[in-house]
Design a protein around this motif. Structure first.
Motif, PDB file in Angstrom:
ATOM      1  N   GLU A  99       3.981   1.482  -1.150  1.00 55.14           N
ATOM      2  CA  GLU A  99       4.619   1.545  -2.463  1.00 55.14           C
ATOM      3  C   GLU A  99       3.646   2.086  -3.507  1.00 55.14           C
ATOM      4  OE1 GLU A  99       6.922  -1.306  -5.680  1.00 55.14           O
ATOM      5  OE2 GLU A  99       6.496  -2.083  -3.670  1.00 55.14           O
ATOM      6  N   SER A 100       2.405   1.657  -3.431  1.00 56.79           N
ATOM      7  CA  SER A 100       1.386   2.144  -4.358  1.00 56.79           C
ATOM      8  C   SER A 100       1.166   3.646  -4.196  1.00 56.79           C
ATOM      9  CB  SER A 100       0.083   1.388  -4.130  1.00 56.79           C
ATOM     10  OG  SER A 100      -0.967   1.962  -4.871  1.00 56.79           O
ATOM     11  N   ASN A 101       1.108   4.115  -2.951  1.00 60.66           N
ATOM     12  CA  ASN A 101       0.935   5.545  -2.694  1.00 60.66           C
ATOM     13  C   ASN A 101       2.125   6.361  -3.184  1.00 60.66           C
ATOM     14  OD1 ASN A 101      -1.571   5.133  -1.556  1.00 60.66           O
ATOM     15  ND2 ASN A 101      -0.813   5.121   0.549  1.00 60.66           N
ATOM     16  N   GLN A 125       0.833  -1.197   0.000  1.00 60.58           N
ATOM     17  CA  GLN A 125       0.000   0.000   0.000  1.00 60.58           C
ATOM     18  C   GLN A 125       0.878   1.261   0.000  1.00 60.58           C
ATOM     19  OE1 GLN A 125      -2.607   0.177   3.384  1.00 60.58           O
ATOM     20  NE2 GLN A 125      -4.029   1.565   2.369  1.00 60.58           N
ATOM     21  N   ASN A 140       4.136   5.527  -5.639  1.00 55.94           N
ATOM     22  CA  ASN A 140       4.067   5.522  -7.098  1.00 55.94           C
ATOM     23  C   ASN A 140       3.035   6.532  -7.602  1.00 55.94           C
ATOM     24  OD1 ASN A 140       6.074   3.594  -7.346  1.00 55.94           O
ATOM     25  ND2 ASN A 140       4.624   1.881  -7.391  1.00 55.94           N
ATOM     26  N   ALA A 141       1.938   6.653  -6.882  1.00 53.37           N
ATOM     27  CA  ALA A 141       0.903   7.614  -7.267  1.00 53.37           C
ATOM     28  C   ALA A 141       1.441   9.040  -7.188  1.00 53.37           C
ATOM     29  CB  ALA A 141      -0.328   7.455  -6.388  1.00 53.37           C
ATOM     30  N   LEU A 142       2.307   9.317  -6.223  1.00 49.57           N
ATOM     31  CA  LEU A 142       2.911  10.649  -6.120  1.00 49.57           C
ATOM     32  C   LEU A 142       3.782  10.956  -7.338  1.00 49.57           C
ATOM     33  CD1 LEU A 142       3.969  10.786  -2.359  1.00 49.57           C
ATOM     34  CD2 LEU A 142       2.140  12.068  -3.464  1.00 49.57           C
ATOM     35  N   ASP A 143       4.477   9.942  -7.834  1.00 47.63           N
ATOM     36  CA  ASP A 143       5.322  10.134  -9.013  1.00 47.63           C
ATOM     37  C   ASP A 143       4.503  10.448 -10.259  1.00 47.63           C
ATOM     38  OD1 ASP A 143       7.612   9.709  -7.563  1.00 47.63           O
ATOM     39  OD2 ASP A 143       7.690   7.560  -8.013  1.00 47.63           O
ATOM     40  N   GLU A 144       3.230  10.082 -10.258  1.00 47.15           N
ATOM     41  CA  GLU A 144       2.383  10.279 -11.428  1.00 47.15           C
ATOM     42  C   GLU A 144       1.671  11.633 -11.445  1.00 47.15           C
ATOM     43  OE1 GLU A 144      -0.213   6.895 -11.560  1.00 47.15           O
ATOM     44  OE2 GLU A 144       1.478   5.493 -11.569  1.00 47.15           O
ATOM     45  N   ILE A 145       1.898  12.488 -10.421  1.00 47.00           N
ATOM     46  CA  ILE A 145       1.273  13.813 -10.399  1.00 47.00           C
ATOM     47  C   ILE A 145       1.885  14.652 -11.521  1.00 47.00           C
ATOM     48  CG2 ILE A 145       1.016  15.958  -9.087  1.00 47.00           C
ATOM     49  CD1 ILE A 145       1.021  14.279  -6.551  1.00 47.00           C
TER      50      ILE A 145
END
Length: 153
Positions: free
Chosen positions: A16-18, A14, A20-25
């Motif tokens: 790691e997923s969060n 969870q 990764n989501a920050l990198d996609e901003i």
């Protein structure tokens, strides 16, 4: 070989997923810049239309303290001091004490209380309080002792 607890593994996934989501901003949503590399990547047109704020700008804004004249007689600090000290103390005196204490209300109140007791100028009261660890009684004794030494000479 050690096996991970299923709850621990789920938690790590969870996180790691969060991350990764920050990198996609998208870059357009980044509004605070703390490094020159990021600024160099943008062109000036994008900077003008975005809500870009540099760390330096934030620090300048945070460190800027308006003078007592700018804040005025209606500031919260003056109202607090007037309630504590009563009508005998003018707003002008409150502003002067606040300036002397770098807008620390408690110190400004003590400065004016001490001044009422010993009739000394604000800077003398401030220095006496500072040297007596903000104890009004000790500061008053110190000022009166200094005055006694001056008159004995």
């Amino acid at each position: 070989m050690t096996t991970k607890n299923p709850e621990s593994q789920h938690f790590e996934e969870q996180i790691e997923s969060n991350l990764n989501a920050l990198d996609e901003i998208p870059v357009e949503q980044d509004v605070v810049d703390c490094g020159s590399d990021f600024t160099d990547l943008r062109n000036e047109k994008e900077k003008i239309h975005s809500h870009h704020v540099s760390c330096e700008d934030l620090l300048k804004f945070a460190n800027a303290k308006p003078s007592s004249r700018t804040r005025g007689n209606e500031s919260d600090e003056v109202r607090i001091m007037s309630k504590v000290l009563g009508k005998d103390v003018t707003t002008e005196k409150c502003l002067q004490a606040l300036d002397q204490s770098d807008w620390d209300v408690m110190k400004a109140i003590k400065i004016l209380k001490l001044q009422n007791v010993v009739s000394a100028d604000l800077s003398t009261c401030y220095n006496a309080l500072e040297s007596s660890m903000w104890d009004i009684t000790k500061a008053a004794q110190w000022i009166l002792q200094q005055d006694g030494e001056v008159t004995q000479v």
